[in-house]
Write a protein that holds these residues in place. Structure first.
Motif, PDB file in Angstrom:
ATOM      1  N   ARG A 143      29.095  59.097  34.046  1.00  0.00           N
ATOM      2  CA  ARG A 143      28.948  59.680  32.663  1.00  0.00           C
ATOM      3  C   ARG A 143      29.516  61.129  32.870  1.00  0.00           C
ATOM      4  O   ARG A 143      29.965  61.726  31.977  1.00  0.00           O
ATOM      5  CB  ARG A 143      27.594  59.585  32.008  1.00  0.00           C
ATOM      6  N   GLU A 144      29.046  61.642  34.092  1.00  0.00           N
ATOM      7  CA  GLU A 144      29.326  63.125  34.176  1.00  0.00           C
ATOM      8  C   GLU A 144      30.758  63.341  34.428  1.00  0.00           C
ATOM      9  O   GLU A 144      31.254  64.648  34.497  1.00  0.00           O
ATOM     10  CB  GLU A 144      28.479  63.719  35.142  1.00  0.00           C
ATOM     11  N   LEU A 145      31.543  62.240  34.769  1.00  0.00           N
ATOM     12  CA  LEU A 145      33.059  62.361  35.133  1.00  0.00           C
ATOM     13  C   LEU A 145      33.863  61.859  33.983  1.00  0.00           C
ATOM     14  O   LEU A 145      33.379  60.996  33.194  1.00  0.00           O
ATOM     15  CB  LEU A 145      33.287  61.721  36.522  1.00  0.00           C
ATOM     16  N   VAL A 146      35.118  62.352  34.081  1.00  0.00           N
ATOM     17  CA  VAL A 146      36.137  61.907  33.164  1.00  0.00           C
ATOM     18  C   VAL A 146      37.116  60.908  33.814  1.00  0.00           C
ATOM     19  O   VAL A 146      38.016  61.473  34.459  1.00  0.00           O
ATOM     20  CB  VAL A 146      36.874  63.134  32.378  1.00  0.00           C
ATOM     21  N   LEU A 147      36.801  59.731  33.913  1.00  0.00           N
ATOM     22  CA  LEU A 147      37.840  58.665  34.465  1.00  0.00           C
ATOM     23  C   LEU A 147      38.323  57.766  33.558  1.00  0.00           C
ATOM     24  O   LEU A 147      37.815  57.219  32.351  1.00  0.00           O
ATOM     25  CB  LEU A 147      36.755  57.912  35.651  1.00  0.00           C
ATOM     26  N   PRO A 148      39.588  57.139  33.898  1.00  0.00           N
ATOM     27  CA  PRO A 148      40.195  56.226  33.029  1.00  0.00           C
ATOM     28  C   PRO A 148      39.347  54.990  33.184  1.00  0.00           C
ATOM     29  O   PRO A 148      38.760  54.433  34.246  1.00  0.00           O
ATOM     30  CB  PRO A 148      41.397  56.003  33.850  1.00  0.00           C
ATOM     31  N   ASP A 149      39.657  54.019  32.199  1.00  0.00           N
ATOM     32  CA  ASP A 149      38.846  52.600  32.222  1.00  0.00           C
ATOM     33  C   ASP A 149      39.575  51.771  33.406  1.00  0.00           C
ATOM     34  O   ASP A 149      38.500  50.936  33.871  1.00  0.00           O
ATOM     35  CB  ASP A 149      39.150  51.826  30.907  1.00  0.00           C
ATOM     36  N   SER A 150      40.548  51.939  33.791  1.00  0.00           N
ATOM     37  CA  SER A 150      41.213  51.127  34.850  1.00  0.00           C
ATOM     38  C   SER A 150      40.244  51.335  36.239  1.00  0.00           C
ATOM     39  O   SER A 150      40.100  50.390  36.922  1.00  0.00           O
ATOM     40  CB  SER A 150      42.637  51.290  34.924  1.00  0.00           C
ATOM     41  N   LEU A 151      40.061  52.601  36.596  1.00  0.00           N
ATOM     42  CA  LEU A 151      39.338  53.001  37.737  1.00  0.00           C
ATOM     43  C   LEU A 151      37.975  52.633  37.458  1.00  0.00           C
ATOM     44  O   LEU A 151      37.401  52.055  38.507  1.00  0.00           O
ATOM     45  CB  LEU A 151      39.399  54.692  37.900  1.00  0.00           C
ATOM     46  N   LEU A 152      37.319  52.853  36.368  1.00  0.00           N
ATOM     47  CA  LEU A 152      35.917  52.319  36.169  1.00  0.00           C
ATOM     48  C   LEU A 152      35.759  50.602  36.485  1.00  0.00           C
ATOM     49  O   LEU A 152      34.597  50.386  37.025  1.00  0.00           O
ATOM     50  CB  LEU A 152      35.444  52.571  34.791  1.00  0.00           C
ATOM     51  N   GLN A 153      36.826  50.069  35.949  1.00  0.00           N
ATOM     52  CA  GLN A 153      36.583  48.634  36.063  1.00  0.00           C
ATOM     53  C   GLN A 153      36.913  48.237  37.812  1.00  0.00           C
ATOM     54  O   GLN A 153      35.994  47.526  38.113  1.00  0.00           O
ATOM     55  CB  GLN A 153      37.971  47.925  35.382  1.00  0.00           C
ATOM     56  N   THR A 154      37.714  48.982  38.457  1.00  0.00           N
ATOM     57  CA  THR A 154      37.784  48.759  40.007  1.00  0.00           C
ATOM     58  C   THR A 154      36.563  49.119  40.331  1.00  0.00           C
ATOM     59  O   THR A 154      35.946  48.235  41.315  1.00  0.00           O
ATOM     60  CB  THR A 154      38.819  49.496  40.567  1.00  0.00           C
ATOM     61  N   LEU A 155      36.067  50.041  40.294  1.00  0.00           N
ATOM     62  CA  LEU A 155      34.584  50.639  40.707  1.00  0.00           C
ATOM     63  C   LEU A 155      33.351  49.648  40.314  1.00  0.00           C
ATOM     64  O   LEU A 155      32.643  49.291  41.243  1.00  0.00           O
ATOM     65  CB  LEU A 155      34.302  52.062  40.138  1.00  0.00           C
ATOM     66  N   GLY A 156      33.657  48.966  39.461  1.00  0.00           N
ATOM     67  CA  GLY A 156      32.489  47.972  39.019  1.00  0.00           C
ATOM     68  C   GLY A 156      32.572  46.657  39.829  1.00  0.00           C
ATOM     69  O   GLY A 156      31.635  46.282  40.431  1.00  0.00           O
ATOM     70  N   CYS A 157      34.047  46.483  40.059  1.00  0.00           N
ATOM     71  CA  CYS A 157      34.144  45.135  40.980  1.00  0.00           C
ATOM     72  C   CYS A 157      33.593  45.439  42.332  1.00  0.00           C
ATOM     73  O   CYS A 157      33.002  44.649  43.056  1.00  0.00           O
ATOM     74  CB  CYS A 157      35.685  44.860  40.783  1.00  0.00           C
ATOM     75  N   VAL A 158      33.917  46.628  42.904  1.00  0.00           N
ATOM     76  CA  VAL A 158      33.626  47.159  44.145  1.00  0.00           C
ATOM     77  C   VAL A 158      32.172  47.094  44.578  1.00  0.00           C
ATOM     78  O   VAL A 158      31.605  46.431  45.245  1.00  0.00           O
ATOM     79  CB  VAL A 158      34.072  48.509  44.672  1.00  0.00           C
ATOM     80  N   ILE A 159      31.510  47.518  43.238  1.00  0.00           N
ATOM     81  CA  ILE A 159      29.963  47.577  43.227  1.00  0.00           C
ATOM     82  C   ILE A 159      29.485  46.365  43.262  1.00  0.00           C
ATOM     83  O   ILE A 159      28.329  45.872  44.321  1.00  0.00           O
ATOM     84  CB  ILE A 159      29.393  48.418  42.097  1.00  0.00           C
ATOM     85  N   ASN A 160      29.846  45.462  42.453  1.00  0.00           N
ATOM     86  CA  ASN A 160      29.082  43.976  42.513  1.00  0.00           C
ATOM     87  C   ASN A 160      29.578  43.046  43.640  1.00  0.00           C
ATOM     88  O   ASN A 160      28.791  42.261  44.317  1.00  0.00           O
ATOM     89  CB  ASN A 160      29.768  43.190  41.265  1.00  0.00           C
ATOM     90  N   SER A 161      30.737  43.337  44.505  1.00  0.00           N
ATOM     91  CA  SER A 161      31.131  42.507  45.569  1.00  0.00           C
ATOM     92  C   SER A 161      30.664  43.229  46.788  1.00  0.00           C
ATOM     93  O   SER A 161      30.562  42.451  48.032  1.00  0.00           O
ATOM     94  CB  SER A 161      32.678  42.455  45.593  1.00  0.00           C
ATOM     95  N   ARG A 162      30.335  44.363  46.551  1.00  0.00           N
ATOM     96  CA  ARG A 162      29.895  45.306  48.032  1.00  0.00           C
ATOM     97  C   ARG A 162      31.019  45.251  48.930  1.00  0.00           C
ATOM     98  O   ARG A 162      30.568  45.346  50.001  1.00  0.00           O
ATOM     99  CB  ARG A 162      28.516  44.770  48.376  1.00  0.00           C
ATOM    100  N   GLY A 337      39.387  45.482  52.014  1.00  0.00           N
ATOM    101  CA  GLY A 337      38.592  45.420  50.761  1.00  0.00           C
ATOM    102  C   GLY A 337      39.428  45.691  49.464  1.00  0.00           C
ATOM    103  O   GLY A 337      40.613  45.555  49.209  1.00  0.00           O
ATOM    104  N   TYR A 338      38.791  46.613  48.647  1.00  0.00           N
ATOM    105  CA  TYR A 338      39.352  47.389  47.562  1.00  0.00           C
ATOM    106  C   TYR A 338      40.021  48.487  47.879  1.00  0.00           C
ATOM    107  O   TYR A 338      39.746  49.504  48.768  1.00  0.00           O
ATOM    108  CB  TYR A 338      38.380  47.560  46.258  1.00  0.00           C
ATOM    109  N   ARG A 339      41.363  48.947  47.136  1.00  0.00           N
ATOM    110  CA  ARG A 339      41.896  50.272  47.251  1.00  0.00           C
ATOM    111  C   ARG A 339      42.070  50.819  45.758  1.00  0.00           C
ATOM    112  O   ARG A 339      42.343  50.077  44.718  1.00  0.00           O
ATOM    113  CB  ARG A 339      43.246  50.222  47.789  1.00  0.00           C
TER     114      ARG A 339
END
Length: 445
Positions: A143-162, A337-339
């Motif tokens: 919430r403290e950062l201004v990020l595009p939705d596409s990056l948030l989606q990738t980060l969410g997938c990384v977090i859940n897949s570890r 993994g993810y990039r």
């Protein structure tokens, strides 16, 4: 398999590791435990079974059994025998001799350790958060950062897949800020032991500088005091990283081992910041890491030459502002993994970042000042970076404090802050807050 192998994740979350009921459930040899109890008796003033039990993190009944065996072996004597936990002990000469011999081999005097089997099971059990990240939890974490939705989606997938993440972007785009906040999207707390025991040797796991214990829950159930509940750990290593840092560290003072950072980050997030700027070659570092990342196990070597298998259960982020293709080849990248790439902010994103930074600093903005900032970027043909609003406003705040001016952004202050930050522009005079007017000139930082 250790005695905790029957536990479920829900039981651990609600009750914590259960208190062992007998010596066999501890998973460590009773000889080692007796020796550890003896070392605690030697350091406690007027030791009682309750005080020794507190030091060991074991139930009083089990502790009294250990102390009774030490008494039978004539290492200690009973000074006063009374109720449960109140029996007092004292060292005998034979006990002091035993302690001296013990500490020449192992000087550990902390809580009783857990077995490697129990540690491995608990890390595997707690590695995957019981509640997966959603777009809402990811937005909250960043919430403290201004990020595009596409990056948030990738980060969410990384977090859940570890899975591991290779994060790139130019300097100042916010890669470190992104990496640090990923851990906040991992739900829940985790239990880690103070130490584990292998063949009579101790590996310290809990680190008061790295791990943050959470307040104990009020519950009728007692948990195993050899374990501590902590926030999911976040460990960041940078240019100081060497291959030696990934191995066990032997302490001549305590005659025990300190776990390396990748073990201390289990069930949390490990960030390798400024990847490619370490003293060790990037390929050598990745060769050290690629198998643990794929198999989620690492092999550590004791001084005896024995190799032990330990779990690697964390989210790993490699962050760099260098060209990834110059650091590693495509074969390595495919196994990462993810990039993701953190791009320069758009003008609208930059304005939002600037406004948030001004609010955090308590600096008043107006449209004319914002237009002046954007014009400065255009005239200098300078790319906007996410870190620059904070840095420029810090200099504005410093100028206002020094000159006794209100915390309010003006074109004159912007020009001075710009010159002090980027080293370009001209000298400008600032009006003082009161008469008679005294003009001063800011000096380049």
């Amino acid at each position: 398999m250790g005695h905790l192998s029957f536990l479920t994740r829900t039981e651990i979350e609600n009750l914590g590791p259960p208190t062992p009921e007998d010596l066999e459930e501890i998973g460590v040899s009773d000889i080692f435990l007796r020796d550890l109890a003896l070392k605690h008796v030697a350091t406690i003033h007027e030791p009682t079974s309750a005080l020794v039990a507190e030091k060991l993190g074991l139930p009083c009944g089990i502790t009294e059994e250990l102390l009774y065996r030490l008494y039978r072996e004539k290492f200690i004597e009973m000074r006063l025998q009374s109720g449960v936990g109140a029996t007092r002990y004292a060292m005998l000469d034979r006990g002091w001799e035993r302690v001296l011999r013990l500490e020449s081999v192992n000087g550990y005097r902390g809580p009783a350790p857990v077995s490697l089997a129990d540690y491995t099971y608990m890390m595997r059990l707690q590695a995957v958060p019981s509640r997966p990240a959603s777009i809402d939890t990811v937005r909250a974490a960043f919430r403290e950062l201004v990020l595009p939705d596409s990056l948030l989606q990738t980060l969410g997938c990384v977090i859940n897949s570890r899975s591991s993440l290779f994060l790139t972007g130019l300097s100042g785009t916010g890669k470190t800020a992104v990496s640090e906040r990923m851990n906040a999207a991992l739900f829940g707390f985790v239990w880690i032991p103070f130490a584990i025991e292998i063949d009579g040797q101790i590996i310290r796991i809990f680190d008061s500088f790295t791990h943050r214990p959470v307040p104990e829950k009020t519950t009728a159930h007692e948990h195993d005091r050899r374990w501590v509940e902590i926030e999911r750990p976040l460990i960041i290593v940078g240019g100081e990283l060497t291959l030696e840092n990934t191995n066990l560290t032997w302490s001549e003072t305590t005659r025990s081992y300190e776990a390396p950072f990748q073990i201390k980050s289990n069930c949390g997030t490990l960030v390798i910041d400024d990847f490619g700027r370490q003293a060790v070659a990037p390929r050598d570092l990745l060769n050290r890491w690629i198998q643990p990342l794929e198999r989620r196990v690492d092999f550590l070597t004791l001084n005896s030459g024995k190799k032990i298998e330990v779990p690697i259960e964390q989210l790993v982020v490699f962050s760099t502002n260098l060209n990834e293709h110059e650091l590693i080849d495509d074969a390595f990248l495919r196994r990462m993994g993810y990039r993701a790439r953190v791009e320069m902010p758009t003008p609208s994103a930059y304005i939002e970042i600037f406004k948030r930074a001004a609010t955090a600093k308590g600096i008043t903005l107006n449209q004319a000042s914002m237009d002046h900032v954007l014009a400065k970027y255009a005239s200098d043909q300078r790319l906007m970076k996410s870190c620059e609003p904070r840095d420029l406003l810090n200099r504005v705040s410093d100028l206002c404090l020094f000159e006794g001016l209100p915390q309010q952004l003006t074109p004159e202050l912007i020009d001075l802050a710009w010159r002090n930050y980027f080293g370009t522009g001209h000298n400008f005079e600032l009006p003082t807050a009161s008469a008679p007017e005294i003009q001063s000139q800011a000096v380049s930082a």
